[in-house]
Design an enzyme around this catalytic site. Structure first.
Site, PDB file in Angstrom:
ATOM      1  N   LYS A  81     -87.615   5.410  33.719  1.00  0.00           N
ATOM      2  CA  LYS A  81     -88.177   4.987  34.930  1.00  0.00           C
ATOM      3  C   LYS A  81     -87.289   6.022  36.102  1.00  0.00           C
ATOM      4  O   LYS A  81     -87.970   6.405  37.174  1.00  0.00           O
ATOM      5  CB  LYS A  81     -87.772   3.477  35.228  1.00  0.00           C
ATOM      6  CG  LYS A  81     -88.472   2.786  34.430  1.00  0.00           C
ATOM      7  CD  LYS A  81     -87.684   1.351  34.097  1.00  0.00           C
ATOM      8  CE  LYS A  81     -88.337   0.520  33.170  1.00  0.00           C
ATOM      9  NZ  LYS A  81     -87.512  -0.767  32.761  1.00  0.00           N
ATOM     10  N   LYS A 105     -72.577   1.348  26.586  1.00  0.00           N
ATOM     11  CA  LYS A 105     -73.289   2.216  27.572  1.00  0.00           C
ATOM     12  C   LYS A 105     -72.504   3.302  28.505  1.00  0.00           C
ATOM     13  O   LYS A 105     -72.817   4.004  29.208  1.00  0.00           O
ATOM     14  CB  LYS A 105     -74.175   1.518  28.237  1.00  0.00           C
ATOM     15  CG  LYS A 105     -75.359   0.566  27.794  1.00  0.00           C
ATOM     16  CD  LYS A 105     -75.979  -0.800  28.590  1.00  0.00           C
ATOM     17  CE  LYS A 105     -76.991  -1.362  27.902  1.00  0.00           C
ATOM     18  NZ  LYS A 105     -78.184  -0.655  27.308  1.00  0.00           N
ATOM     19  N   THR A 113     -84.877   2.735  28.602  1.00  0.00           N
ATOM     20  CA  THR A 113     -86.393   2.831  29.278  1.00  0.00           C
ATOM     21  C   THR A 113     -86.107   3.197  30.643  1.00  0.00           C
ATOM     22  O   THR A 113     -86.984   3.627  31.404  1.00  0.00           O
ATOM     23  CB  THR A 113     -87.242   1.491  29.024  1.00  0.00           C
ATOM     24  OG1 THR A 113     -86.206   0.155  29.117  1.00  0.00           O
ATOM     25  CG2 THR A 113     -87.713   1.349  27.611  1.00  0.00           C
ATOM     26  N   LYS A 167     -78.081  -0.800  34.553  1.00  0.00           N
ATOM     27  CA  LYS A 167     -78.134  -1.378  33.041  1.00  0.00           C
ATOM     28  C   LYS A 167     -77.383  -2.355  32.871  1.00  0.00           C
ATOM     29  O   LYS A 167     -76.490  -2.525  33.639  1.00  0.00           O
ATOM     30  CB  LYS A 167     -78.377  -0.290  32.081  1.00  0.00           C
ATOM     31  CG  LYS A 167     -77.056   0.561  32.279  1.00  0.00           C
ATOM     32  CD  LYS A 167     -77.127   1.805  31.269  1.00  0.00           C
ATOM     33  CE  LYS A 167     -77.620   2.810  31.637  1.00  0.00           C
ATOM     34  NZ  LYS A 167     -78.698   3.401  30.558  1.00  0.00           N
ATOM     35  N   ARG A 168     -77.791  -3.261  31.602  1.00  0.00           N
ATOM     36  CA  ARG A 168     -76.735  -4.044  31.282  1.00  0.00           C
ATOM     37  C   ARG A 168     -75.321  -3.644  31.158  1.00  0.00           C
ATOM     38  O   ARG A 168     -75.102  -2.337  30.687  1.00  0.00           O
ATOM     39  CB  ARG A 168     -76.955  -5.083  30.219  1.00  0.00           C
ATOM     40  CG  ARG A 168     -78.228  -5.876  30.275  1.00  0.00           C
ATOM     41  CD  ARG A 168     -77.884  -7.000  31.186  1.00  0.00           C
ATOM     42  NE  ARG A 168     -76.948  -7.995  30.527  1.00  0.00           N
ATOM     43  CZ  ARG A 168     -77.162  -9.011  30.202  1.00  0.00           C
ATOM     44  NH1 ARG A 168     -78.636  -9.624  30.405  1.00  0.00           N
ATOM     45  NH2 ARG A 168     -76.420 -10.043  29.586  1.00  0.00           N
ATOM     46  N   HIS A 199     -84.886  -2.930  17.361  1.00  0.00           N
ATOM     47  CA  HIS A 199     -84.271  -2.691  18.823  1.00  0.00           C
ATOM     48  C   HIS A 199     -82.964  -2.395  18.912  1.00  0.00           C
ATOM     49  O   HIS A 199     -82.537  -2.020  19.814  1.00  0.00           O
ATOM     50  CB  HIS A 199     -84.878  -3.606  19.879  1.00  0.00           C
ATOM     51  CG  HIS A 199     -86.253  -3.819  20.269  1.00  0.00           C
ATOM     52  ND1 HIS A 199     -86.835  -3.045  20.965  1.00  0.00           N
ATOM     53  CD2 HIS A 199     -87.271  -4.666  19.766  1.00  0.00           C
ATOM     54  CE1 HIS A 199     -88.121  -3.415  21.336  1.00  0.00           C
ATOM     55  NE2 HIS A 199     -88.424  -4.376  20.031  1.00  0.00           N
TER      56      HIS A 199
END
Ligand code: NBG
Length: 829
Positions: A675, A569, A671, A563-564, A372
């Protein structure tokens, strides 16, 4: 509370109290449970009492299906998928179970007849936060799809007493509070005091003669018991109810009896406490995780319980273990459970006296490994001394697996010592480490990444040698998410509109969404589509007001990044753009821009200083921008505290724009990106993870692409990246960076953000500066596109219509066909 009389015709109480699905029967059952299970009468029942009474009512209705499923699988000796994961981020259960049972309307009516609101009870449920983020939520989506596809399966994990911390925001900083999800009781689990396995730790090994065969026994110095807690996992509109079995650590009472007898009472109690510590708390995925003994103990603990449990189930039906891999296939969700490879070998060879070769054959055929992450710092390794002190026998087994494996490598690549060193299960360069990814690769018959780009990069990068050695093992399984929770449950308005238009089949066959394309040119349909979105935005606006005091305008463009928190990111790239817009307004106070609300949400690992500083920066920008009259409410910034599954269900449906802006090559899949798009948001994103495939599916013209590709990122770095030059040569960027540096957003402590600014100017590991201009230009295109309401709506509809591929049902079908080779088993009533 006033109670309506129950219509006479709907009153068959006797044996349907626990199974009947009519509203009156549900209402009866609710009253029974309040009375007999909770010992309460309606006038004094708290909201939690009512929630519990309803939860037990719903659980009762799952139980027959659950037992029927277990019985059928046992009788037919069905091949079973076991999903081993240190995290399952299940989200609240009540709403989802109602949906999957198909009794939402009946329950709503039943509650109404009792003068109660279903909504209040859904709100009351504390979610089991037994995961950090995407990896744990993926495991939960996969369980939903396995059950819906009627595939016999068991999720095995850890019943953490404290899940992921609760995030509060104080003065703009993140504060962590312990998560007390069990405090008010968990009606969804059934404790199984008789399903208990012993797990050993530490000590030493010794050889012995077993009727002429040399064997090894492990003499541990610690023994812990793992007790099973079972949760039902119902499929959508099928009878299958699968099992999530979580292990809780308990003291093995008898073990320290010696000390107890000698009067060393405290030693015995200490031992008990130490044992129970193993499942106390979920580790937030943190850089400082390296070398945490308790973490290794957690991993081994649940893996050992799970494998012993599978062997127990298997031996109930068959005498010989030779066919174990035909009945059980075990998926390793990342390397956290990779110790399973050595533990299955130990169980087969040491405990069940099998010889090495057949045991190894079974082991390799049993496991599949999903990777992952590409981030090198996230690849798990354990220092040999630590590993030896916790798992002395497993270290020996790993050495033996390694010896045999490296012999094969040497045969295939004679003289290539560098390759042998890279592929070894032991890192010998300096301090010695056990490499868990290598163990997982060697011990599995299939290895997969979680999006096409990620799987390709694995083969070229971190797992290249393993790909050279056994290319046939490598596959891709692009992630998916469940449309039950993330559309039907969380976006009922949109789900109803879709079902009215194309029928309800899409919930189980998400490809049917493509029939929505017919409605793109239907102006009335587009109006309804917008009305749903607006309603969802109003709900989010209300929550932002209630939870954090932000006042936002539902008519503005909702631009959301949840998100985290992580530098890769790039939440801070988003922040740089917000300041850019703000500066444009300050320079030209009469400027009209597309009104936007920027919403952020996400937790930072408690030990991740830079991520926490980014949260503070976002809140500091909010403070300034939201209160500056020059902005004329055209810009708002809001941080939604404590992003979790429950909150997420209100956030995705309200987004116009989804921010998926990681540095290309860093996000394995993502993911959240799926969504958002399924709920009608357009994406602004890089060519990273599953964004690549989302863009392909929805059409390049319906996706806002910017930024360097993965190859360009590599080139830029190879040529000596000089971020300060990008900054100097871009007027708007320079202004933004100087403002942050000079304390514009931190007047109380002007140098507060210097660590962030310096890291960007000096290193900028994630290439924010290199992508800045492209990002800003793309955001300008977004703003222009949003002005054309009808065209934006068309794009939104097309995004949803083309998201069928990203159902976790599709992912799970691929796992079933190509890795697990397992077939559905229909449960009859
Ligand atoms: C995460 C990746 C995400 C991915 C999820 C689920 C870990 C180690 N990895 O990109 O960062 O979507 O896994 O596959 O948490």
């Amino acid at each position: 509370m006033k109670q309506e009389p129950i219509p006479a015709g709907l009153h068959p109480r006797s044996d349907t109290t626990r199974t009947g699905l009519a509203p009156a029967q549900i209402a009866d059952a609710f009253r029974d449970n309040l009375h007999y299970l909770l010992g309460r009468f309606p006038a004094i029942a708290s909201r939690n009492d009512n929630y519990l009474a309803l939860a037990y009512t719903v659980r009762d209705r799952l139980l027959k299906r659950w037992i029927d499923s277990a019985q059928t699988f046992r009788e037919r000796q069905s091949r079973t998928v076991c999903y081993l994961s240190a995290e399952f981020l299940m989200g609240p259960q009540l709403g989802n179970n109602l949906i999957n049972l198909g009794i939402q309307d009946q329950v709503e009516e039943a509650m109404k007849s009792l003068g109660l609101k279903l909504e209040d009870m859904l709100e009351q449920e504390e979610e089991p936060g037994l995961g950090n983020g995407g990896l744990g939520r993926l495991a939960a989506c996969y369980l939903d799809s396995l059950a819906t596809l009627e595939v016999p399966s068991i999720g095995y994990g850890i019943r953490y007493e404290f899940g992921i911390f609760e995030q509060r925001i104080r003065n703009g900083w993140q504060i962590e509070m312990t998560d007390k999800w069990l405090q008010l009781g968990n009606p969804w689990e059934i404790p199984r005091p008789e399903i208990v396995h012993e797990v050993k730790f530490g000590g030493r090994t010794e050889g012995y003669d077993d009727n002429g065969a040399f064997r090894v026994r492990w003499i541990p110095n610690e023994l812990v018991r793992g007790m099973a807690y079972d949760m039902p996992v119902p499929g959508y509109q099928v009878h299958t109810v699968n099992l999530l079995r979580l292990w809780k650590a308990e003291a093995a009472e008898s073990f320290d009896f010696q000390a107890f007898n000698e009067g060393d009472y405290y030693r015995a109690v200490m031992h008990k406490m130490a044992s129970e510590n193993i499942t106390k708390v979920l580790y937030p995925n943190d850089e400082s995780l390296q070398g945490k003994r308790l973490r290794l103990q957690q991993q081994f603990f649940f893996v050992s319980c799970a494998l012993q449990d599978m062997l127990r189930l298997y031996l109930q039906r068959s005498k010989k273990l030779d066919g174990f891999h035909e009945k059980f296939c075990v998926q390793l969700n990342d390397t956290h459970p990779a110790i399973a490879v050595a533990e299955l070998m130990r169980l087969l060879v040491d405990e069940h006296r099998m010889s090495w070769e057949p045991a190894w054959e079974i082991t390799r055929k049993t496991f599949g490994y999903t990777n992952h992450t590409l981030l090198p710092e996230a690849l798990e390794r354990w220092g040999v001394p630590l590993f030896q002190s916790v798992l002395p026998r497993h270290l020996e087994l790993i050495y033996e697996i390694n010896r045999r494996f490296l012999n094969e490598v040497r045969l295939r690549f004679p003289g290539d010592d560098a390759r042998v060193a890279r592929m070894s299960l032991i890192d010998e360069g300096g301090e010695r480490y056990v490499r868990m990814a290598n163990l997982a690769c060697v011990g599995s018959h299939a290895i997969n990444g979680v999006a096409r780009l990620h799987s390709d990069l694995l083969k070229e990068g971190v797992l290249r040698d393993f790909h050279d050695f056994s290319p046939e093992k490598f596959q891709n399984k692009t992630n998916g998410v469940t449309p039950r929770r993330f559309m039907l449950l969380s976006n009922p308005g949109l789900a109803a509109l879709i079902s009215r238009s194309i029928g309800p089949g899409w919930v189980k066959n998400l490809d049917e969404l493509k029939h929505l394309e017919k409605f793109v040119e239907d102006a009335q349909f587009r109006r309804e589509w917008r009305a749903v979105k607006l309603e969802n935005k109003r709900t989010l606006a209300r929550l932002l007001q209630e939870r954090a005091g932000f006042t936002v305008n539902p008519d503005s463009l909702f631009d959301i990044q949840v998100k985290r928190l992580h530098e890769y990111k790039r939440q801070h790239l988003n922040a740089l753009f917000i300041i850019t817009l703000y500066n444009r307004l300050r320079r030209n106070p009469s400027l009209k821009i597309t009104p936007r609300t920027f919403v952020f949400g996400g937790k930072a690992a408690p030990g991740y200083y830079m991520a926490k500083l980014i949260i503070k920066l976002i809140n500091s920008i909010a403070e300034v921008v939201n209160n500056d009259p020059v902005v004329k409410n055209q810009l708002k910034v809001a941080f939604f505290p404590n992003f979790n599954v429950k909150n997420a269900q209100h956030i995705y449906p309200a987004a116009d724009l989804s921010e998926q802006i990681s540095t290309a090559g860093k996000e394995a899949s993502g993911t959240g990106n799926m969504k958002f798009a399924m709920n009608g948001a357009l994406t602004i994103g890089t060519l990273d993870g599953a964004n690549v495939e989302i863009r392909e599916q929805v059409g390049t013209e319906n996706f806002f692409l910017f930024g360097l590709t993965e190859a360009e990122v590599e080139q830029t770095k190879a040529h000596g990246y000089r971020p300060w030059e990008y900054c100097a040569s871009n007027e708007e960027l320079r202004e933004v960076i100087e403002q942050i540096r000079d304390g514009f957003f931190s007047p109380d402590q002007p140098d507060r953000f210097h660590p962030l600014v310096n890291s960007l100017l000096q290193r900028d590991d994630y290439l924010l500066f290199a992508d800045y201009a492209s990002y800003v230009a793309c955001q300008d295109r977004v703003a222009a596109a949003y002005e054309d309401t009808e065209q934006w709506t068309r794009m939104s509809i097309l995004n949803v219509a083309r998201m069928g591929y990203f159902s976790s049902d599709r992912s799970i079908r691929e796992y079933c066909d190509e890795i697990w080779k397992v077939k559905p088993v229909t449960i009859e009533t």
